[in-house]
Design a protein around this motif. Structure first.
Motif, PDB file in Angstrom:
ATOM      1  N   UNK A   1     -64.364 128.077  24.402  1.00  0.00           N
ATOM      2  CA  UNK A   1     -62.906 127.317  24.772  1.00  0.00           C
ATOM      3  C   UNK A   1     -61.847 128.342  25.326  1.00  0.00           C
ATOM      4  N   UNK A   2     -62.063 129.521  24.888  1.00  0.00           N
ATOM      5  CA  UNK A   2     -61.195 130.598  25.429  1.00  0.00           C
ATOM      6  C   UNK A   2     -61.425 130.719  26.991  1.00  0.00           C
ATOM      7  N   UNK A   3     -62.662 130.505  27.460  1.00  0.00           N
ATOM      8  CA  UNK A   3     -63.007 130.947  28.779  1.00  0.00           C
ATOM      9  C   UNK A   3     -62.623 129.937  29.653  1.00  0.00           C
ATOM     10  N   UNK A   4     -61.383 129.120  29.713  1.00  0.00           N
ATOM     11  CA  UNK A   4     -60.977 128.197  30.656  1.00  0.00           C
ATOM     12  C   UNK A   4     -60.778 129.073  31.825  1.00  0.00           C
ATOM     13  N   UNK A   5     -61.262 128.293  32.864  1.00  0.00           N
ATOM     14  CA  UNK A   5     -61.037 129.136  34.487  1.00  0.00           C
ATOM     15  C   UNK A   5     -59.804 129.367  34.626  1.00  0.00           C
ATOM     16  N   UNK A   6     -59.567 130.416  35.516  1.00  0.00           N
ATOM     17  CA  UNK A   6     -58.416 130.933  35.872  1.00  0.00           C
ATOM     18  C   UNK A   6     -57.611 129.943  36.743  1.00  0.00           C
ATOM     19  N   UNK A   7     -58.233 129.196  37.547  1.00  0.00           N
ATOM     20  CA  UNK A   7     -57.439 128.217  38.570  1.00  0.00           C
ATOM     21  C   UNK A   7     -57.253 126.946  37.471  1.00  0.00           C
ATOM     22  N   UNK A   8     -57.996 126.709  36.685  1.00  0.00           N
ATOM     23  CA  UNK A   8     -57.703 125.580  35.703  1.00  0.00           C
ATOM     24  C   UNK A   8     -56.616 125.878  34.788  1.00  0.00           C
TER      25      UNK A   8
END
Length: 206
Positions: A114-121
């Motif tokens: 869950x931490x690894x949300x895309x940077x653009x998102x």
């Protein structure tokens, strides 16, 4: 917001003032605005309420340490892009540290994925949340500016109530509803604009 920051002749933002040095008095005021906002972002990223204060303080510490080195780069790294990276990397580092310390993960803790949300998102989430946060701050200001039912009329109208419903519930004329709604909306736009000028860097005002 104190009178000194409101009356700066060059309209220097709190962020720009804070960049001038870690001991600048603008820092305390700046953190007062950004701490609840960063907390909102961390909640959206899945941070458990029990961990929220700790992680938020880590992000604020990174902000305090790194903001002085932030450089405005048009079309490349807006402040909100930089902030999204800072939040993301701090949260990843915190989660990894929990693992290294063999901390027991409770059922309400975040999963690493869950931490690894895309940077653009994440940047889009920050942009949307910031706009909403600014409007809410502006509304809080208006409560000290307008007396009576003015702000309540505006909020009810935004929530979808008709002028007739508001008139009946607040025992005022429909004409008054329209007048108050217009006045508050006009001032809200002004206050939100002033808050953005005070709390953002120039690259995020485009």
């Amino acid at each position: 917001m104190n009178s000194q920051s409101q009356n700066l002749p060059t309209r220097i933002s709190l962020l720009e003032l804070a960049q001038s040095g870690k001991d600048h008095p603008a820092w305390e005021e700046l953190l007062g605005y950004y701490e609840p906002f960063i907390g909102r972002i961390l909640v959206h990223m899945g941070v458990a309420r029990s961990d929220l204060d700790d992680v938020c303080q880590l992000v604020l510490m990174r902000l305090w340490k790194d903001l002085v080195n932030y450089q405005y780069q048009p079309q490349r790294a807006r402040f909100r892009t930089w902030l999204s990276y800072l939040i993301h990397s701090t949260l990843v580092d915190w989660h990894r540290k929990q693992g290294r310390n063999q901390t027991t993960v409770s059922s309400d803790s975040i999963e690493f994925g869950e931490v690894l949300m895309g940077q653009s998102e994440l940047e889009l989430r920050i942009q949307a949340e910031w706009k909403e946060y600014i409007v809410n701050l502006a509304l809080e200001r208006l409560k000290t500016i307008f007396s009576g039912n003015a702000v309540d009329v505006f909020v009810r109208s935004v929530e979808g109530q008709s002028a007739a419903e508001i008139s009946q519930q607040l025992n005022i004329s429909e004409e008054s509803v329209y007048v108050l709604k217009h006045r508050v909306k006009k001032r809200l736009v002004r206050e939100a604009h002033e808050l953005r000028r005070e709390l953002e860097l120039p690259d995020d005002n485009r």
